[in-house]
Design a protein around this motif. Sequence first.
Motif, PDB file in Angstrom:
ATOM      1  N   ASP A  67       6.544  12.419   0.455  1.00 19.40           N
ATOM      2  CA  ASP A  67       5.770  11.271  -0.017  1.00 19.40           C
ATOM      3  C   ASP A  67       6.697  10.222  -0.635  1.00 19.40           C
ATOM      4  O   ASP A  67       6.634   9.032  -0.312  1.00 19.40           O
ATOM      5  CB  ASP A  67       4.753  11.701  -1.084  1.00 19.40           C
ATOM      6  CG  ASP A  67       3.618  12.536  -0.522  1.00 19.40           C
ATOM      7  OD1 ASP A  67       3.238  12.330   0.643  1.00 19.40           O
ATOM      8  OD2 ASP A  67       3.106  13.389  -1.258  1.00 19.40           O
ATOM      9  N   ALA A  68       7.548  10.663  -1.562  1.00 18.48           N
ATOM     10  CA  ALA A  68       8.425   9.743  -2.278  1.00 18.48           C
ATOM     11  C   ALA A  68       9.444   9.095  -1.346  1.00 18.48           C
ATOM     12  O   ALA A  68       9.757   7.904  -1.481  1.00 18.48           O
ATOM     13  CB  ALA A  68       9.122  10.476  -3.418  1.00 18.48           C
ATOM     14  N   ALA A  69       9.973   9.854  -0.398  1.00 14.92           N
ATOM     15  CA  ALA A  69      10.957   9.298   0.535  1.00 14.92           C
ATOM     16  C   ALA A  69      10.331   8.243   1.435  1.00 14.92           C
ATOM     17  O   ALA A  69      10.932   7.193   1.705  1.00 14.92           O
ATOM     18  CB  ALA A  69      11.573  10.417   1.372  1.00 14.92           C
ATOM     19  N   ILE A  70       9.117   8.492   1.911  1.00 18.07           N
ATOM     20  CA  ILE A  70       8.409   7.509   2.740  1.00 18.07           C
ATOM     21  C   ILE A  70       8.155   6.242   1.938  1.00 18.07           C
ATOM     22  O   ILE A  70       8.406   5.117   2.405  1.00 18.07           O
ATOM     23  CB  ILE A  70       7.082   8.088   3.264  1.00 18.07           C
ATOM     24  CG1 ILE A  70       7.329   9.217   4.280  1.00 18.07           C
ATOM     25  CG2 ILE A  70       6.205   6.983   3.870  1.00 18.07           C
ATOM     26  CD1 ILE A  70       7.846   8.754   5.624  1.00 18.07           C
ATOM     27  N   HIS A  71       7.665   6.395   0.724  1.00 14.38           N
ATOM     28  CA  HIS A  71       7.354   5.224  -0.101  1.00 14.38           C
ATOM     29  C   HIS A  71       8.610   4.416  -0.421  1.00 14.38           C
ATOM     30  O   HIS A  71       8.576   3.185  -0.436  1.00 14.38           O
ATOM     31  CB  HIS A  71       6.663   5.665  -1.393  1.00 14.38           C
ATOM     32  CG  HIS A  71       5.342   6.325  -1.171  1.00 14.38           C
ATOM     33  ND1 HIS A  71       4.743   7.133  -2.106  1.00 14.38           N
ATOM     34  CD2 HIS A  71       4.494   6.306  -0.108  1.00 14.38           C
ATOM     35  CE1 HIS A  71       3.596   7.584  -1.642  1.00 14.38           C
ATOM     36  NE2 HIS A  71       3.426   7.092  -0.417  1.00 14.38           N
ATOM     37  N   ALA A  72       9.719   5.117  -0.660  1.00 14.81           N
ATOM     38  CA  ALA A  72      10.970   4.417  -0.930  1.00 14.81           C
ATOM     39  C   ALA A  72      11.461   3.663   0.308  1.00 14.81           C
ATOM     40  O   ALA A  72      11.945   2.530   0.214  1.00 14.81           O
ATOM     41  CB  ALA A  72      12.028   5.408  -1.407  1.00 14.81           C
ATOM     42  N   ALA A  73      11.331   4.273   1.487  1.00 12.85           N
ATOM     43  CA  ALA A  73      11.731   3.605   2.733  1.00 12.85           C
ATOM     44  C   ALA A  73      10.874   2.364   2.978  1.00 12.85           C
ATOM     45  O   ALA A  73      11.368   1.327   3.436  1.00 12.85           O
ATOM     46  CB  ALA A  73      11.626   4.571   3.908  1.00 12.85           C
TER      47      ALA A  73
END
Length: 220
Positions: A177-183
């Motif tokens: 979740d966090a990696a997608i949102h950061a991307a």
Amino acid sequence: MSTMISTGRDEAALREQIAGYGRSLFDRGLTAGNSGNISVRLDDGWLLTPTNACLGRLDPARLSKLDWEGRHVSGDAPSKEAFLHRAMYEERAGAGAIVHLHSTHSAAVSCMCGLNHDDCIPPLTAYFVMKIGRLPLIPYHRPGDTALGSAIRERARNHGAMLLANHGPVVSSASLDAAIHAAEELEETAKLFLLLRNTAVSPLNPEQINELKSTFNLDL
């Protein structure tokens, strides 16, 4: 791999989550054709999207699974950029997932001359600072060149995200979740950066950045 974190979710659920996010990224134009790849850490290795796979049409059951020696355990053949993900995981024990895209605006920035290789997009918004921090630029390597792994490894010791020259972004975070949102945040900030190219801007100053670090306990 001496230090690992638990995913906190079972493998079947993570496979579904990868496919769901891949479809969302594809449908919104953040990845095209068979570009980009996603991986998630497991207790006994990691999942990775297969080689030549379209993120919009992933089969959860056919995702590649690798061990921590980089050996292919099951599923379809892994992306040729598996070494990129492995380098990030080995240097960042807290990374639970990695997203690598060829998203348009981020890739456009990666092709520009005159970028600061230690911090190639200025801190235009608080959300960019909070999710990305400083964004180094990795020199160009041809697709599949394993020397890229060494370049990424060096930067990954201090950075959870980076931009590959003439290629695109690589973003890691504690969860998918966090990696997608950061991307996604990186892509939006790259868009702002391009829109403001011929305009005087007022990025966040060191005092404002330090306030964010202190308030949100950021490790930047």
